[in-house]
Scaffold this motif. Structure first.
Motif, PDB file in Angstrom:
ATOM      1  N   UNK A 110       4.305  -5.842  -7.635  1.00  0.00           N
ATOM      2  CA  UNK A 110       4.989  -5.678  -6.323  1.00  0.00           C
ATOM      3  C   UNK A 110       4.735  -3.852  -6.088  1.00  0.00           C
ATOM      4  N   UNK A 111       3.689  -4.084  -6.322  1.00  0.00           N
ATOM      5  CA  UNK A 111       3.122  -2.153  -5.456  1.00  0.00           C
ATOM      6  C   UNK A 111       2.103  -2.912  -4.530  1.00  0.00           C
ATOM      7  N   UNK A 112       1.754  -2.133  -3.319  1.00  0.00           N
ATOM      8  CA  UNK A 112       1.384  -2.261  -2.048  1.00  0.00           C
ATOM      9  C   UNK A 112      -0.460  -2.695  -2.608  1.00  0.00           C
ATOM     10  N   UNK A 113      -1.671  -3.567  -2.758  1.00  0.00           N
ATOM     11  CA  UNK A 113      -2.896  -2.749  -2.751  1.00  0.00           C
ATOM     12  C   UNK A 113      -3.539  -3.137  -1.461  1.00  0.00           C
ATOM     13  N   UNK A 114      -4.084  -2.295  -1.453  1.00  0.00           N
ATOM     14  CA  UNK A 114      -5.381  -1.866  -0.767  1.00  0.00           C
ATOM     15  C   UNK A 114      -6.789  -2.250  -1.524  1.00  0.00           C
ATOM     16  N   UNK A 115      -7.292  -2.990  -0.172  1.00  0.00           N
ATOM     17  CA  UNK A 115      -9.499  -3.394  -1.478  1.00  0.00           C
ATOM     18  C   UNK A 115     -10.046  -2.092  -0.413  1.00  0.00           C
ATOM     19  N   UNK A 116     -10.594  -1.364  -0.351  1.00  0.00           N
ATOM     20  CA  UNK A 116     -11.611  -0.736  -0.351  1.00  0.00           C
ATOM     21  C   UNK A 116     -13.299  -1.773  -0.336  1.00  0.00           C
ATOM     22  N   UNK A 117     -13.721  -1.993   0.693  1.00  0.00           N
ATOM     23  CA  UNK A 117     -15.411  -2.323   0.568  1.00  0.00           C
ATOM     24  C   UNK A 117     -14.640  -4.104   0.852  1.00  0.00           C
ATOM     25  N   UNK A 118     -13.823  -3.694   1.556  1.00  0.00           N
ATOM     26  CA  UNK A 118     -12.843  -5.910   1.701  1.00  0.00           C
ATOM     27  C   UNK A 118     -13.875  -6.189   2.685  1.00  0.00           C
ATOM     28  N   UNK A 119     -14.442  -7.361   2.401  1.00  0.00           N
ATOM     29  CA  UNK A 119     -14.818  -9.093   3.594  1.00  0.00           C
ATOM     30  C   UNK A 119     -16.175  -8.601   3.269  1.00  0.00           C
ATOM     31  N   UNK A 136     -10.208 -10.480  -4.602  1.00  0.00           N
ATOM     32  CA  UNK A 136      -9.123  -9.144  -4.236  1.00  0.00           C
ATOM     33  C   UNK A 136      -8.493  -9.086  -2.550  1.00  0.00           C
ATOM     34  N   UNK A 137      -9.489  -9.857  -2.264  1.00  0.00           N
ATOM     35  CA  UNK A 137      -9.731 -10.192  -1.014  1.00  0.00           C
ATOM     36  C   UNK A 137      -7.796  -9.994  -0.723  1.00  0.00           C
ATOM     37  N   UNK A 138      -7.900 -11.559  -1.369  1.00  0.00           N
ATOM     38  CA  UNK A 138      -7.068 -12.272  -1.334  1.00  0.00           C
ATOM     39  C   UNK A 138      -5.474 -11.851  -1.547  1.00  0.00           C
ATOM     40  N   UNK A 139      -5.244 -11.113  -2.449  1.00  0.00           N
ATOM     41  CA  UNK A 139      -4.558 -10.470  -3.603  1.00  0.00           C
ATOM     42  C   UNK A 139      -4.008  -9.438  -1.938  1.00  0.00           C
ATOM     43  N   UNK A 140      -4.420  -8.929  -2.068  1.00  0.00           N
ATOM     44  CA  UNK A 140      -4.840  -7.517  -1.452  1.00  0.00           C
ATOM     45  C   UNK A 140      -3.903  -7.899   0.177  1.00  0.00           C
ATOM     46  N   UNK A 141      -3.097  -6.290   0.272  1.00  0.00           N
ATOM     47  CA  UNK A 141      -2.614  -6.213   1.371  1.00  0.00           C
ATOM     48  C   UNK A 141      -2.760  -5.133   2.708  1.00  0.00           C
ATOM     49  N   UNK A 142      -3.909  -4.811   2.738  1.00  0.00           N
ATOM     50  CA  UNK A 142      -4.600  -3.903   3.068  1.00  0.00           C
ATOM     51  C   UNK A 142      -6.345  -4.018   2.909  1.00  0.00           C
ATOM     52  N   UNK A 143      -7.027  -4.930   3.986  1.00  0.00           N
ATOM     53  CA  UNK A 143      -8.408  -4.889   3.640  1.00  0.00           C
ATOM     54  C   UNK A 143      -8.746  -3.619   4.522  1.00  0.00           C
ATOM     55  N   UNK A 144      -9.570  -2.482   4.321  1.00  0.00           N
ATOM     56  CA  UNK A 144     -10.466  -2.062   4.758  1.00  0.00           C
ATOM     57  C   UNK A 144     -11.871  -2.373   4.255  1.00  0.00           C
ATOM     58  N   UNK A 145     -12.132  -2.600   5.313  1.00  0.00           N
ATOM     59  CA  UNK A 145     -14.052  -3.321   5.994  1.00  0.00           C
ATOM     60  C   UNK A 145     -14.052  -2.597   6.412  1.00  0.00           C
ATOM     61  N   UNK A 146     -15.806  -2.059   5.823  1.00  0.00           N
ATOM     62  CA  UNK A 146     -16.441  -1.663   6.090  1.00  0.00           C
ATOM     63  C   UNK A 146     -17.868  -1.559   7.199  1.00  0.00           C
ATOM     64  N   UNK A 147     -17.844  -2.807   7.864  1.00  0.00           N
ATOM     65  CA  UNK A 147     -18.513  -3.181   8.934  1.00  0.00           C
ATOM     66  C   UNK A 147     -18.050  -4.685   9.500  1.00  0.00           C
ATOM     67  N   UNK A 148     -18.798  -4.690  10.516  1.00  0.00           N
ATOM     68  CA  UNK A 148     -17.940  -5.771  11.296  1.00  0.00           C
ATOM     69  C   UNK A 148     -18.629  -7.297  11.029  1.00  0.00           C
ATOM     70  N   UNK A 149     -19.581  -7.271  10.614  1.00  0.00           N
ATOM     71  CA  UNK A 149     -19.700  -8.489   9.550  1.00  0.00           C
ATOM     72  C   UNK A 149     -18.641  -9.294   8.298  1.00  0.00           C
ATOM     73  N   UNK A 150     -17.889  -7.604   7.617  1.00  0.00           N
ATOM     74  CA  UNK A 150     -16.999  -7.768   6.893  1.00  0.00           C
ATOM     75  C   UNK A 150     -15.812  -8.630   6.970  1.00  0.00           C
ATOM     76  N   UNK A 151     -15.858  -7.977   8.768  1.00  0.00           N
ATOM     77  CA  UNK A 151     -14.565  -8.704   9.778  1.00  0.00           C
ATOM     78  C   UNK A 151     -14.689  -9.489  10.047  1.00  0.00           C
TER      79      UNK A 151
END
Length: 363
Positions: A110-119, A136-151
């Motif tokens: 139960x520690x918050x997870x941020x995924x860098x290069x998500x999506x 990882x994306x479905x587990x993470x709390x914050x999804x740091x997306x690199x592109x519009x396509x990833x969003x």
């Protein structure tokens, strides 16, 4: 704010360099955990030294193994480390076994997870990297997306409320080193005389399981490289060397010149000096694009579809299907003349990542 970065493989070290630099200008505590997934000095130590990344606070020494064994080993070793540190965020990077293990260890405690290069999505579920990304994306709390396509991919999967568009942190590092190389401030590769290298040359890497684990496919790809009319510098990943040796495949013949894996500054310089890139690496596709060198990708799909626009990148899953002349024309095609779009950000992605972590923590 205490942030723990969990990394273990070469592409993650490059991304970590950008984030470590951004954190150095803040009062936040940044803890670095190296899982040991990549333990070869050329794939690990050289990157920390060459990119001025602080030494890891914790090194787990997980080593190699099957996907399940390696992921499980990292997960078991991470649990007490994360539990003792009690970070405000655990940041995981990219799509490796270290990524998934870090995410699972944190969310289970139960520690918050941020995924860098998500999506990112290649839509090829045979790829271990694709499993790691999606889970990882479905587990993470914050999804740091690199592109519009990833969003868009994250939105399609119902994850838009967790996603933030930051740009790509690898751009921060790649462009900074490119400028240093062009100004003569960074090392230019001096390949050994034994490579018998002349210009123009192609720069190549080959490491994905789909290309290296089948002896017939690996032999065909190496022979396709060997038959090209210009030298091909093959920066050989330990996985490639091990598979080739076990199959009795000789890598260095014809046009192929085998090099060790390169530190990041040398890799950037080597790509800049080349006339093109051949790879199955996701990161190198994008680096070739950023450095304005045409890339030929030995896969049927890419997680970086933006590189395909305008002809900067071309997908060739099997060079034999093209014939030798068409294969040669493809890899030696000239750079596109049309102006290049820049879909990966402006080189300030790491700063946006830090702000996103601050915002989501304190809001």
């Amino acid at each position: 704010m205490k942030v723990m970065s969990v990394v273990g493989a070469r592409p993650q070290f490059v991304k970590l360099a950008a984030l470590a630099e951004a954190f150095s200008h803040t009062q936040h505590q940044h803890v670095i955990v190296h899982t040991g997934q990549h333990y070869d000095a050329d794939l690990s130590d050289a990157f920390f030294q060459g990119l001025s990344i602080p030494d890891p606070d914790v090194h787990l020494g997980a080593g190699s193994g099957t996907h399940g064994v390696q992921t499980g080993t990292i997960l078991a070793a991470l649990d007490p480390v994360i539990g003792a540190a009690r970070p405000d965020w655990v940041v995981v990077y990219g799509d490796t076994n270290s990524t998934l293990a870090g995410a699972l260890s944190a969310v289970k405690q139960q520690f918050p997870v941020a995924h860098l290069e998500a999506g990112l999505r290649a839509f090829n579920r045979r790829m271990p990297e694709e499993h790691n990304r999606v889970l990882t994306d479905h587990a993470a709390d914050l999804l740091l997306a690199p592109t519009d396509g990833a969003i868009k991919h994250l939105t399609d999967e119902g994850l838009a409320h967790r996603a933030v568009l930051t740009g790509d942190v690898m751009v921060d590092v790649c462009l900074r080193l490119r400028d240093r190389v062009l100004r003569g401030e960074a090392v230019v590769p001096a390949f050994p005389a034994s490579l018998d290298l002349r210009k123009p040359y192609l720069f190549a890497t080959l490491h994905r399981a789909e290309n290296t684990d089948d002896s017939g496919r690996l032999a065909a790809l190496v022979n396709a490289l060997a038959g090209l009319p210009v030298p091909v510098v093959l920066a050989a990943h330990p996985r490639l060397l091990a598979r080739a040796a076990s199959f009795g495949i000789k890598l260095e013949h014809g046009s192929v010149r085998v090099s060790r894996p390169l530190p990041y500054a040398e890799l950037v310089a080597s790509v800049l000096e080349s006339c093109g890139v051949i790879t199955d690496s996701g990161g190198l596709q994008k680096e070739a694009f950023l450095l304005q060198r045409v890339c030929t990708t030995l896969r049927a799909e890419t997680e970086w579809p933006e590189t395909l626009r305008g002809g900067w990148n071309a997908l060739v899953p099997d060079p034999r299907e093209l014939g030798s002349r068409a294969w040669s024309d493809t890899v030696l095609r000239p750079a596109p003349k049309a102006s290049r779009h820049m879909p990966y950000g402006d080189g300030e992605a790491a700063t946006r990542v830090v702000r996103a972590l601050e915002h989501r923590l304190f809001r």
